[in-house]
Design a protein around this motif. Structure first.
Motif, PDB file in Angstrom:
ATOM      1  N   ALA A 169       0.815  -1.216   0.000  1.00  0.00           N
ATOM      2  CA  ALA A 169       0.000   0.000   0.000  1.00  0.00           C
ATOM      3  C   ALA A 169       0.850   1.268   0.000  1.00  0.00           C
ATOM      4  CB  ALA A 169      -0.931   0.005   1.209  1.00  0.00           C
ATOM      5  N   GLY A 170       2.110   1.148   0.429  1.00  0.00           N
ATOM      6  CA  GLY A 170       2.936   2.343   0.556  1.00  0.00           C
ATOM      7  C   GLY A 170       2.537   3.127   1.789  1.00  0.00           C
ATOM      8  N   PRO A 171       2.800   4.429   1.821  1.00  0.00           N
ATOM      9  CA  PRO A 171       2.394   5.235   2.986  1.00  0.00           C
ATOM     10  C   PRO A 171       0.899   5.075   3.247  1.00  0.00           C
ATOM     11  CG  PRO A 171       3.848   6.497   1.559  1.00  0.00           C
ATOM     12  CD  PRO A 171       3.517   5.241   0.812  1.00  0.00           C
ATOM     13  N   ALA A 172       0.547   4.735   4.465  1.00  0.00           N
ATOM     14  CA  ALA A 172      -0.852   4.431   4.786  1.00  0.00           C
ATOM     15  C   ALA A 172      -1.124   4.741   6.247  1.00  0.00           C
ATOM     16  CB  ALA A 172      -1.157   2.961   4.493  1.00  0.00           C
ATOM     17  N   CYS A 173      -2.405   4.829   6.574  1.00  0.00           N
ATOM     18  CA  CYS A 173      -2.845   4.975   7.961  1.00  0.00           C
ATOM     19  C   CYS A 173      -3.464   3.659   8.423  1.00  0.00           C
ATOM     20  CB  CYS A 173      -3.879   6.088   8.085  1.00  0.00           C
ATOM     21  SG  CYS A 173      -3.227   7.733   7.741  1.00  0.00           S
ATOM     22  N   VAL A 174      -3.253   3.336   9.688  1.00  0.00           N
ATOM     23  CA  VAL A 174      -3.872   2.168  10.307  1.00  0.00           C
ATOM     24  C   VAL A 174      -4.624   2.652  11.534  1.00  0.00           C
ATOM     25  CG1 VAL A 174      -3.500  -0.055  11.422  1.00  0.00           C
ATOM     26  CG2 VAL A 174      -2.104   0.580   9.446  1.00  0.00           C
ATOM     27  N   PHE A 175      -5.933   2.446  11.528  1.00  0.00           N
ATOM     28  CA  PHE A 175      -6.790   2.952  12.596  1.00  0.00           C
ATOM     29  C   PHE A 175      -7.253   1.817  13.502  1.00  0.00           C
ATOM     30  CE2 PHE A 175      -7.411   6.055   9.160  1.00  0.00           C
ATOM     31  CZ  PHE A 175      -7.167   7.243   9.840  1.00  0.00           C
ATOM     32  N   SER A 176      -7.027   1.994  14.793  1.00  0.00           N
ATOM     33  CA  SER A 176      -7.615   1.112  15.795  1.00  0.00           C
ATOM     34  C   SER A 176      -8.724   1.881  16.500  1.00  0.00           C
ATOM     35  CB  SER A 176      -6.546   0.646  16.790  1.00  0.00           C
ATOM     36  OG  SER A 176      -5.942   1.759  17.420  1.00  0.00           O
ATOM     37  N   GLU A 177      -9.366   1.214  17.473  1.00  0.00           N
ATOM     38  CA  GLU A 177     -10.442   1.855  18.219  1.00  0.00           C
ATOM     39  C   GLU A 177     -10.064   1.969  19.686  1.00  0.00           C
ATOM     40  OE1 GLU A 177     -14.800   1.118  16.993  1.00  0.00           O
ATOM     41  OE2 GLU A 177     -13.775  -0.769  16.601  1.00  0.00           O
ATOM     42  N   PRO A 178     -10.396   3.101  20.310  1.00  0.00           N
ATOM     43  CA  PRO A 178     -10.164   3.193  21.751  1.00  0.00           C
ATOM     44  C   PRO A 178     -11.131   2.231  22.476  1.00  0.00           C
ATOM     45  CG  PRO A 178     -11.441   5.064  20.959  1.00  0.00           C
ATOM     46  CD  PRO A 178     -11.021   4.293  19.753  1.00  0.00           C
ATOM     47  N   PRO A 179     -10.833   1.863  23.701  1.00  0.00           N
ATOM     48  CA  PRO A 179      -9.798   2.427  24.565  1.00  0.00           C
ATOM     49  C   PRO A 179      -8.427   1.764  24.421  1.00  0.00           C
ATOM     50  CG  PRO A 179     -11.154   0.912  25.814  1.00  0.00           C
ATOM     51  CD  PRO A 179     -11.747   0.982  24.442  1.00  0.00           C
ATOM     52  N   LEU A 180      -8.339   0.645  23.707  1.00  0.00           N
ATOM     53  CA  LEU A 180      -7.070  -0.069  23.632  1.00  0.00           C
ATOM     54  C   LEU A 180      -6.577  -0.148  22.203  1.00  0.00           C
ATOM     55  CD1 LEU A 180      -7.832  -3.075  26.037  1.00  0.00           C
ATOM     56  CD2 LEU A 180      -6.554  -0.992  26.561  1.00  0.00           C
ATOM     57  N   ARG A 181      -5.277   0.094  22.015  1.00  0.00           N
ATOM     58  CA  ARG A 181      -4.664  -0.120  20.709  1.00  0.00           C
ATOM     59  C   ARG A 181      -4.092  -1.543  20.687  1.00  0.00           C
ATOM     60  NH1 ARG A 181      -0.405   4.165  18.622  1.00  0.00           N
ATOM     61  NH2 ARG A 181      -2.346   5.204  18.042  1.00  0.00           N
ATOM     62  N   PRO A 182      -4.466  -2.351  19.708  1.00  0.00           N
ATOM     63  CA  PRO A 182      -3.941  -3.721  19.665  1.00  0.00           C
ATOM     64  C   PRO A 182      -2.416  -3.723  19.606  1.00  0.00           C
ATOM     65  CG  PRO A 182      -5.716  -3.429  18.067  1.00  0.00           C
ATOM     66  CD  PRO A 182      -5.375  -2.068  18.593  1.00  0.00           C
ATOM     67  N   ARG A 183      -1.811  -4.647  20.346  1.00  0.00           N
ATOM     68  CA  ARG A 183      -0.354  -4.781  20.294  1.00  0.00           C
ATOM     69  C   ARG A 183       0.109  -5.018  18.860  1.00  0.00           C
ATOM     70  NH1 ARG A 183       0.794  -9.583  23.989  1.00  0.00           N
ATOM     71  NH2 ARG A 183      -1.336 -10.125  23.373  1.00  0.00           N
ATOM     72  N   LEU A 184      -0.754  -5.672  18.098  1.00  0.00           N
ATOM     73  CA  LEU A 184      -0.420  -5.992  16.715  1.00  0.00           C
ATOM     74  C   LEU A 184      -0.128  -4.733  15.897  1.00  0.00           C
ATOM     75  CD1 LEU A 184      -0.235  -8.032  14.374  1.00  0.00           C
ATOM     76  CD2 LEU A 184      -2.732  -7.867  14.156  1.00  0.00           C
ATOM     77  N   ALA A 185      -0.781  -3.614  16.237  1.00  0.00           N
ATOM     78  CA  ALA A 185      -0.606  -2.385  15.460  1.00  0.00           C
ATOM     79  C   ALA A 185       0.857  -1.952  15.443  1.00  0.00           C
ATOM     80  CB  ALA A 185      -1.489  -1.278  16.033  1.00  0.00           C
ATOM     81  N   GLU A 186       1.498  -1.968  16.601  1.00  0.00           N
ATOM     82  CA  GLU A 186       2.900  -1.562  16.674  1.00  0.00           C
ATOM     83  C   GLU A 186       3.788  -2.522  15.885  1.00  0.00           C
ATOM     84  OE1 GLU A 186       3.518   1.209  18.112  1.00  0.00           O
ATOM     85  OE2 GLU A 186       1.686   1.532  19.283  1.00  0.00           O
ATOM     86  N   THR A 187       3.457  -3.811  15.972  1.00  0.00           N
ATOM     87  CA  THR A 187       4.242  -4.817  15.259  1.00  0.00           C
ATOM     88  C   THR A 187       4.154  -4.611  13.755  1.00  0.00           C
ATOM     89  OG1 THR A 187       3.811  -6.405  17.037  1.00  0.00           O
ATOM     90  CG2 THR A 187       4.580  -7.311  14.940  1.00  0.00           C
ATOM     91  N   LEU A 188       2.945  -4.352  13.280  1.00  0.00           N
ATOM     92  CA  LEU A 188       2.745  -4.182  11.841  1.00  0.00           C
ATOM     93  C   LEU A 188       3.429  -2.924  11.322  1.00  0.00           C
ATOM     94  CD1 LEU A 188      -1.031  -5.114  11.457  1.00  0.00           C
ATOM     95  CD2 LEU A 188       0.929  -6.494  10.766  1.00  0.00           C
ATOM     96  N   ALA A 189       3.418  -1.872  12.111  1.00  0.00           N
ATOM     97  CA  ALA A 189       3.912  -0.577  11.631  1.00  0.00           C
ATOM     98  C   ALA A 189       5.430  -0.446  11.699  1.00  0.00           C
ATOM     99  CB  ALA A 189       3.270   0.545  12.439  1.00  0.00           C
ATOM    100  N   ALA A 190       6.091  -1.304  12.455  1.00  0.00           N
ATOM    101  CA  ALA A 190       7.524  -1.150  12.692  1.00  0.00           C
ATOM    102  C   ALA A 190       8.307  -1.100  11.381  1.00  0.00           C
ATOM    103  CB  ALA A 190       8.031  -2.294  13.565  1.00  0.00           C
ATOM    104  N   GLY A 191       9.028   0.006  11.163  1.00  0.00           N
ATOM    105  CA  GLY A 191       9.885   0.129  10.001  1.00  0.00           C
ATOM    106  C   GLY A 191       9.179   0.429   8.698  1.00  0.00           C
ATOM    107  N   LEU A 192       7.871   0.626   8.746  1.00  0.00           N
ATOM    108  CA  LEU A 192       7.101   0.910   7.524  1.00  0.00           C
ATOM    109  C   LEU A 192       6.585   2.352   7.563  1.00  0.00           C
ATOM    110  CD1 LEU A 192       4.992  -2.373   7.116  1.00  0.00           C
ATOM    111  CD2 LEU A 192       7.103  -1.741   5.936  1.00  0.00           C
ATOM    112  N   PRO A 193       6.309   2.934   6.381  1.00  0.00           N
ATOM    113  CA  PRO A 193       5.777   4.306   6.343  1.00  0.00           C
ATOM    114  C   PRO A 193       4.291   4.334   6.698  1.00  0.00           C
ATOM    115  CG  PRO A 193       5.941   3.452   4.124  1.00  0.00           C
ATOM    116  CD  PRO A 193       6.529   2.390   5.021  1.00  0.00           C
ATOM    117  N   VAL A 194       4.005   3.889   7.908  1.00  0.00           N
ATOM    118  CA  VAL A 194       2.625   3.723   8.367  1.00  0.00           C
ATOM    119  C   VAL A 194       2.395   4.614   9.582  1.00  0.00           C
ATOM    120  CG1 VAL A 194       1.024   2.103   9.466  1.00  0.00           C
ATOM    121  CG2 VAL A 194       2.369   1.374   7.492  1.00  0.00           C
ATOM    122  N   ARG A 195       1.255   5.295   9.599  1.00  0.00           N
ATOM    123  CA  ARG A 195       0.873   6.097  10.754  1.00  0.00           C
ATOM    124  C   ARG A 195      -0.267   5.413  11.487  1.00  0.00           C
ATOM    125  NH1 ARG A 195       0.041  12.330  10.417  1.00  0.00           N
ATOM    126  NH2 ARG A 195       0.024  11.848  12.620  1.00  0.00           N
TER     127      ARG A 195
END
Length: 305
Positions: A247-273
């Motif tokens: 996808a290239g630069p992209a946004c990944v949206f989670s829902e409050p109140p908790l951000r899934p641990r997976l979000a940080e894992t997926l975004a590591a080193g990628l142009p993802v916000r």
């Protein structure tokens, strides 16, 4: 003495005419719509506390009493609040499942939905805190996120309140008209703000926003269904990261109140916000603010890509 009694009774008549109709809604978005219609004539209550999932909610005895005593009760329907149908069988007062109202635009999963889905294995999928029926053909019950549906829900609430409190029928209709005017103005603003962002890639962890996306020309390109306790295996994470790389630069949206641990894992080193979208409007003070907050979060991330 009889004259004094007559005067006392007359003085009480305005109070009787303005006796508050006790409105209870299952989730906050419906409470916000009800508050716009009821206005200064009452304060609708909400059953679910902030952060609670409407799909998996355990009622306390005090909640049961609130359900039984409310004059009017509004819920989405059996496709959302699976804990409510049996309890509502014992209610004497009106209970309205808004998903059954005429005039609503309803979506079903698998119909012109954006993107593909990345799921964990079957065991992990059932551990998902948002695990409910998203099978193709099932109703997408997040229907409050379409402004046109909010108008239809508000119109029904105004009619119900007028029937329960005829002395104030004109005020409920005036509140409804004011709500519709505000919503029409906001709708135009959001279309203008979000139109330039069509086609910008974003992913979600919960397929809850299709109504909002369809209203404003947006479309997610993928759904990552994240288990709340169990991290997906290396193969699943690698496949998800490949989707993000493509996808290239992209946004990944989670829902409050908790951000899934997976979000940080997926975004590591990628142009993802990473950002959040709150479908239930935990911080919103009005329905308009709920929609405005969603637009602001989407635009704030997508404009930076």
């Amino acid at each position: 003495m009889s004259r004094q009694l007559a005067l006392l009774l007359l003085s009480l008549l305005p109070l009787a005419a303005q006796a508050e109709v006790r409105v209870l809604t299952s989730i906050k978005p419906l409470q916000l719509i009800a508050a716009a219609v009821q206005g200064e004539l009452g304060r609708p209550e909400v059953l679910l506390p902030p952060g609670a999932s409407p799909h998996h909610f355990a009622l306390r005895p005090s909640d049961v009493r609130r359900v039984q005593s409310a004059d009017l009760l509004y819920w989405i329907g059996p496709d959302m609040e699976t804990f409510l149908p049996r309890l509502l069988e014992g209610r004497d007062q009106p209970s309205v499942a808004v998903q059954a109202l005429p005039g609503l635009t309803l979506r079903h999963f698998g119909e012109e939905q954006g993107g593909e889905h990345e799921h964990e294995d079957e065991h992990e999928r059932h551990a998902d805190e948002h695990d409910h029926d998203h099978r193709p053909g099932s109703l997408d019950a997040h229907l409050w996120l379409l402004p046109a549906n909010a108008r239809a829900i508000a119109a029904r609430m105004a009619a119900d309140l007028a029937a329960a409190d005829p002395a104030n029928a004109a005020r409920y209709q005036a509140n409804l008209a004011a709500f519709e005017r505000r919503l029409n103005g906001l709708d135009a603003e959001l279309k203008s703000r979000l139109a330039p962002l069509a086609g910008k890639p974003f992913f979600v962890f919960h397929q809850a926003f299709d109504y909002f996306e369809s209203a404003y020309g947006l479309q997610h390109v993928g759904v990552f269904v994240a288990a709340s306790e169990v991290q997906p295996g290396a193969r699943q994470v690698a496949a998800m990261r490949e989707r993000l790389k493509a996808a290239g630069p992209a946004c990944v949206f989670s829902e409050p109140p908790l951000r899934p641990r997976l979000a940080e894992t997926l975004a590591a080193g990628l142009p993802v916000r990473l950002a959040e979208l709150d479908a239930l409007g935990a911080e919103a003070l009005s329905y308009e603010q709920l929609l405005g907050n969603l637009a602001e979060e989407l635009a704030g991330c997508l404009e930076s890509l």
